[in-house]
Each structure stands twice: as structure tokens, then as C-alpha cells.
Design a protein around this motif. Sequence first.
Motif, PDB file in Angstrom:
ATOM      1  N   UNK A 301       0.811  -1.214   0.000  1.00  0.00           N
ATOM      2  CA  UNK A 301       0.000   0.000   0.000  1.00  0.00           C
ATOM      3  C   UNK A 301       0.848   1.269   0.000  1.00  0.00           C
ATOM      4  N   UNK A 302       0.278   2.350  -0.496  1.00  0.00           N
ATOM      5  CA  UNK A 302       0.918   3.659  -0.415  1.00  0.00           C
ATOM      6  C   UNK A 302       0.880   4.143   1.021  1.00  0.00           C
ATOM      7  N   UNK A 303       1.979   4.728   1.488  1.00  0.00           N
ATOM      8  CA  UNK A 303       2.007   5.252   2.852  1.00  0.00           C
ATOM      9  C   UNK A 303       1.009   6.391   3.038  1.00  0.00           C
ATOM     10  N   UNK A 304       0.605   7.027   1.956  1.00  0.00           N
ATOM     11  CA  UNK A 304      -0.364   8.128   2.037  1.00  0.00           C
ATOM     12  C   UNK A 304      -1.806   7.652   2.007  1.00  0.00           C
ATOM     13  N   UNK A 305      -2.010   6.389   1.699  1.00  0.00           N
ATOM     14  CA  UNK A 305      -3.376   5.868   1.620  1.00  0.00           C
ATOM     15  C   UNK A 305      -3.402   4.455   2.182  1.00  0.00           C
ATOM     16  N   UNK A 306      -3.100   4.342   3.468  1.00  0.00           N
ATOM     17  CA  UNK A 306      -3.036   3.027   4.098  1.00  0.00           C
ATOM     18  C   UNK A 306      -4.447   2.473   4.303  1.00  0.00           C
ATOM     19  N   UNK A 307      -4.635   1.175   4.064  1.00  0.00           N
ATOM     20  CA  UNK A 307      -5.950   0.572   4.292  1.00  0.00           C
ATOM     21  C   UNK A 307      -6.297   0.542   5.776  1.00  0.00           C
ATOM     22  N   UNK A 308      -7.572   0.478   6.073  1.00  0.00           N
ATOM     23  CA  UNK A 308      -8.006   0.359   7.459  1.00  0.00           C
ATOM     24  C   UNK A 308      -7.744  -1.062   7.946  1.00  0.00           C
ATOM     25  N   UNK A 311      -3.162  -3.997   7.592  1.00  0.00           N
ATOM     26  CA  UNK A 311      -2.658  -3.365   6.379  1.00  0.00           C
ATOM     27  C   UNK A 311      -2.489  -4.359   5.229  1.00  0.00           C
ATOM     28  N   UNK A 312      -2.467  -5.648   5.534  1.00  0.00           N
ATOM     29  CA  UNK A 312      -2.280  -6.664   4.504  1.00  0.00           C
ATOM     30  C   UNK A 312      -3.610  -7.191   3.959  1.00  0.00           C
ATOM     31  N   UNK A 313      -4.720  -6.838   4.568  1.00  0.00           N
ATOM     32  CA  UNK A 313      -5.982  -7.509   4.222  1.00  0.00           C
ATOM     33  C   UNK A 313      -6.398  -7.363   2.754  1.00  0.00           C
ATOM     34  N   UNK A 314      -6.094  -6.239   2.036  1.00  0.00           N
ATOM     35  CA  UNK A 314      -6.499  -6.193   0.628  1.00  0.00           C
ATOM     36  C   UNK A 314      -5.790  -7.231  -0.251  1.00  0.00           C
ATOM     37  N   UNK A 315      -4.669  -7.762   0.195  1.00  0.00           N
ATOM     38  CA  UNK A 315      -3.905  -8.746  -0.580  1.00  0.00           C
ATOM     39  C   UNK A 315      -4.011 -10.154   0.000  1.00  0.00           C
ATOM     40  N   UNK A 316      -4.721 -10.298   1.097  1.00  0.00           N
ATOM     41  CA  UNK A 316      -4.732 -11.559   1.838  1.00  0.00           C
ATOM     42  C   UNK A 316      -5.854 -12.474   1.349  1.00  0.00           C
ATOM     43  N   UNK A 318      -7.028 -14.946   2.884  1.00  0.00           N
ATOM     44  CA  UNK A 318      -7.764 -15.478   4.032  1.00  0.00           C
ATOM     45  C   UNK A 318      -8.456 -14.380   4.843  1.00  0.00           C
ATOM     46  N   UNK A 319      -8.522 -13.166   4.324  1.00  0.00           N
ATOM     47  CA  UNK A 319      -9.105 -12.050   5.070  1.00  0.00           C
ATOM     48  C   UNK A 319     -10.604 -12.252   5.280  1.00  0.00           C
ATOM     49  N   UNK A 320     -11.089 -11.802   6.428  1.00  0.00           N
ATOM     50  CA  UNK A 320     -12.522 -11.808   6.706  1.00  0.00           C
ATOM     51  C   UNK A 320     -12.904 -10.440   7.261  1.00  0.00           C
ATOM     52  N   UNK A 321     -14.133 -10.270   7.661  1.00  0.00           N
ATOM     53  CA  UNK A 321     -14.675  -8.943   7.970  1.00  0.00           C
ATOM     54  C   UNK A 321     -13.852  -8.184   9.000  1.00  0.00           C
ATOM     55  N   UNK A 322     -13.431  -8.839  10.052  1.00  0.00           N
ATOM     56  CA  UNK A 322     -12.703  -8.150  11.123  1.00  0.00           C
ATOM     57  C   UNK A 322     -11.377  -7.581  10.631  1.00  0.00           C
ATOM     58  N   UNK A 323     -10.766  -8.238   9.636  1.00  0.00           N
ATOM     59  CA  UNK A 323      -9.458  -7.817   9.141  1.00  0.00           C
ATOM     60  C   UNK A 323      -9.498  -6.407   8.560  1.00  0.00           C
ATOM     61  N   UNK A 324     -10.597  -6.021   7.933  1.00  0.00           N
ATOM     62  CA  UNK A 324     -10.701  -4.690   7.334  1.00  0.00           C
ATOM     63  C   UNK A 324     -11.142  -3.629   8.325  1.00  0.00           C
ATOM     64  N   UNK A 325     -11.548  -4.053   9.514  1.00  0.00           N
ATOM     65  CA  UNK A 325     -12.076  -3.097  10.497  1.00  0.00           C
ATOM     66  C   UNK A 325     -11.124  -2.808  11.637  1.00  0.00           C
ATOM     67  N   UNK A 326     -10.316  -3.797  12.053  1.00  0.00           N
ATOM     68  CA  UNK A 326      -9.461  -3.643  13.229  1.00  0.00           C
ATOM     69  C   UNK A 326      -8.026  -4.059  12.920  1.00  0.00           C
ATOM     70  N   UNK A 327      -7.073  -3.290  13.446  1.00  0.00           N
ATOM     71  CA  UNK A 327      -5.663  -3.621  13.292  1.00  0.00           C
ATOM     72  C   UNK A 327      -5.251  -4.622  14.362  1.00  0.00           C
ATOM     73  N   UNK A 328      -4.781  -5.817  14.008  1.00  0.00           N
ATOM     74  CA  UNK A 328      -4.369  -6.791  15.034  1.00  0.00           C
ATOM     75  C   UNK A 328      -3.063  -6.367  15.697  1.00  0.00           C
ATOM     76  N   UNK A 329      -2.940  -6.650  16.979  1.00  0.00           N
ATOM     77  CA  UNK A 329      -1.716  -6.363  17.722  1.00  0.00           C
ATOM     78  C   UNK A 329      -0.716  -7.492  17.513  1.00  0.00           C
ATOM     79  N   UNK A 344      -2.089 -11.112  13.461  1.00  0.00           N
ATOM     80  CA  UNK A 344      -3.060 -11.686  12.526  1.00  0.00           C
ATOM     81  C   UNK A 344      -4.278 -12.182  13.300  1.00  0.00           C
ATOM     82  N   UNK A 345      -5.459 -11.821  12.828  1.00  0.00           N
ATOM     83  CA  UNK A 345      -6.694 -12.243  13.492  1.00  0.00           C
ATOM     84  C   UNK A 345      -6.933 -13.743  13.345  1.00  0.00           C
ATOM     85  N   UNK A 346      -6.251 -14.402  12.427  1.00  0.00           N
ATOM     86  CA  UNK A 346      -6.405 -15.847  12.284  1.00  0.00           C
ATOM     87  C   UNK A 346      -5.747 -16.613  13.423  1.00  0.00           C
TER      88      UNK A 346
END
Length: 373
Positions: A301-308, A311-316, A318-329, A344-346
Motif C-alpha cells: 500500500x501507499x504510505x499516504x493511503x493506508x488501508x483500514x 494493512x495486509x488484508x487487501x492482498x490476503x 484469508x481475510x474476513x470482515x474483522x481484518x478490514x475493520x481492526x488492526x491486530x496487535x 493476525x486475526x487468524x
Amino acid sequence: MSTATAIDADAAPWSPAQPVLEVRGLNVDYGAGRDAVRAVNEVTFTLRRGEVLGLAGESGSGKSTLAYAITRLLRAPGVITGGEVVFHQPSASGGPARTVDLLAADARELAGIRWVDLSMVFQSAMHALNPVARIEGQLTDVLKRHRPDMAPAERRARAIELLGMVGITPDRLSSYPHELSGGMRQRVMIAMALALEPSLVIMDEPTTALDVVTQREILDELMRLRERLGFAVIFITHDLSLLLELADTIAIMYAGQLVESAAAADLLAAPRHPYSLGLLNSFPALHGERVKMTGIPGSPPSLRAMPTGCKFHPRCPHAFERCSAEQPALLTPAGSRGKRTVACWLQTGDRVPPEPLGRPEGDRSQDLAVGGH
């Protein structure tokens, strides 16, 4: 400020069990105010004496920015905006280590640490070496600056010894950088970095653009020197297959963040983050069955337009709903027995991870055949 940075002066004597470097919550921005972009985000790790930490990730993931921030060599518009970088400086007399906050150290204190106890091998040796100075002068300048009591004959003898350590004959002392091959220039940079026997060497893509034979020779020489001298290494590269042979621990960076850290063997046998798995699957096996290469879809991703969220979920895949909403610690994954962390939420225990992201740790029966492994 110099006295303020010398914290914990009564630490225990230097030993292999003690850390050399502790990075805690380090943040680096490019620019300021509303135009600032976050290039390194909350990076935390510990490196101990004699260990090799491999730092891997695609171009633009923040690896080199992290290295320059640690050494306080970051140029404008780069700005360190938070965190700590604690360096445990060994005593010349063999006494207690001195703990220094590098981010609070003044210029004089940094000058006494760089190259003496902490050195760096830069990406391009041709650009890092002075093109109008002979190799002897560049090696002895380091000694002249930090060992002023050494006689000229002693400095020359040490320069010859350093070249011998990296497999270069003494007659090359009179050469200019352009008269050496790329591999020889890189060896000179390694020799210069080891001139004062530092406890930590940071290597930023030290074998980039070298052929595989020269690369192997340099890495074998480096590992022999590490065994002999006992220094710790941060080895930065985009080539994960290289780190699987070289590093004790591998940390994976994506979009300025650490997304997984594990022992090299554990990462190879049982990756926990989809990005780590994608990097492993990007290298062809040198033996075994032919397998279709998959790689990683999309681009960082561009540093000026980071996904919510993650940060890897648009390319993942195995992504599911939570991945686009919350940043995992970055936490120890469920069921992990080693010193592994993953963001990773998985891996939180709420879901059953897909194979091979859920492969049991310690299972070597299905190791990924990467780069000849």
C-alpha cells in the motif's frame, strides 16, 4: 544530555545472555503535520550478543528506514516521532555494560559509539566508499579517528589484517574503489565495519546486485567472522530464502510494521502470518516436485493511503470482515511454544487457521522447500 543517557550504569557484567539492542515502540515519519506519513510504526524487538536477526519484507516496507533510525543516520524529511532505542555498550575494561538511549544521546556520544561499538554496512559499497581515496586510507582513517594512540605502522598492519579477514590480499591497499570488483568493494565495507570489533553490525542489503557465487562467498566469510568475534547482526534483505540459512530469528515487515517474528526454522516449518507464507511461496524449490508459483497478489500500500484494519488484508486470500475493520496487535499466537509473535486475526484462537498457517510448531515433516531447503 550525555549523562542523562547513561542509564543503568550498574548493570551486570557483559555476557552472551544480555541484550545488545532493545528497540521499543519505534515510530518514524516522513514529513510533518498533516503531510506526514508513517514509515515505521511501533516496531519492537530485542537482539542479544552473537545473534543474527534477519529483517525481511518487500521494497518500501520500512526496513532501511528502521536501520537508519536506530543508528540516528536518518536524513530529512525523516523524523523519529516516538519510541526508545536502547544500546548496551560493552566496557573496554570488561566491566559492567553501559546502557545508552541512542535517541537521547548527543552528537559527541553518538560519535563515540558509531563504528566503535555499532557499525553499518550500507547498500551500495561503490557509493559508500570515497572514490578518490585509496583503500588503505579509508581503513586507517577509522583507526586514526577512534584509536589516536596507534602508530602509522600499527594502523597499516591492522588494515592488512582486516583485508585478510575478508579474503583480500594486501596489495589491494593501494587500489581505488573503482579498481575493485563489486564483491571486493562489499568485502572492504565489511572489513571497515569490523575494524574496531563492534558488538553490533547492521547490514542493509549487503549482497544486492552481486552474483550468487560472490554472494555465497561473502556470507560464508561473514558467518565465520561472527563465530570468531561474537558480534550481533541485523541483516536486512528482501530475500527471505537467504535469511532462512543465515539468521537465528527472522522478523517480517509489512507497510512499516512487524507482522511476524520467529526462529528461522520455526518460520520455515510453520508460518503464522499470510504475508510470511506468501514470501515463502515466492521462491522456487531447487529439488522435489514441481509446484506452481503463487506469490502475493497486488502491491504494497501507499504510505499516504493506508488501508483500514490489517494493512495486509487487501492482498490476503484469508481475510474476513474483522481484518478490514481492526488492526491486530503483535502478540504470541494461540498454542505457540516458542518466542514467536504475529499480528493476525487468524491466530488469536477464535478461528481454526487454514493450512499451512495452522501447522503444529515443531513439525518438520512438511517443511516448505524454499530456495533449496
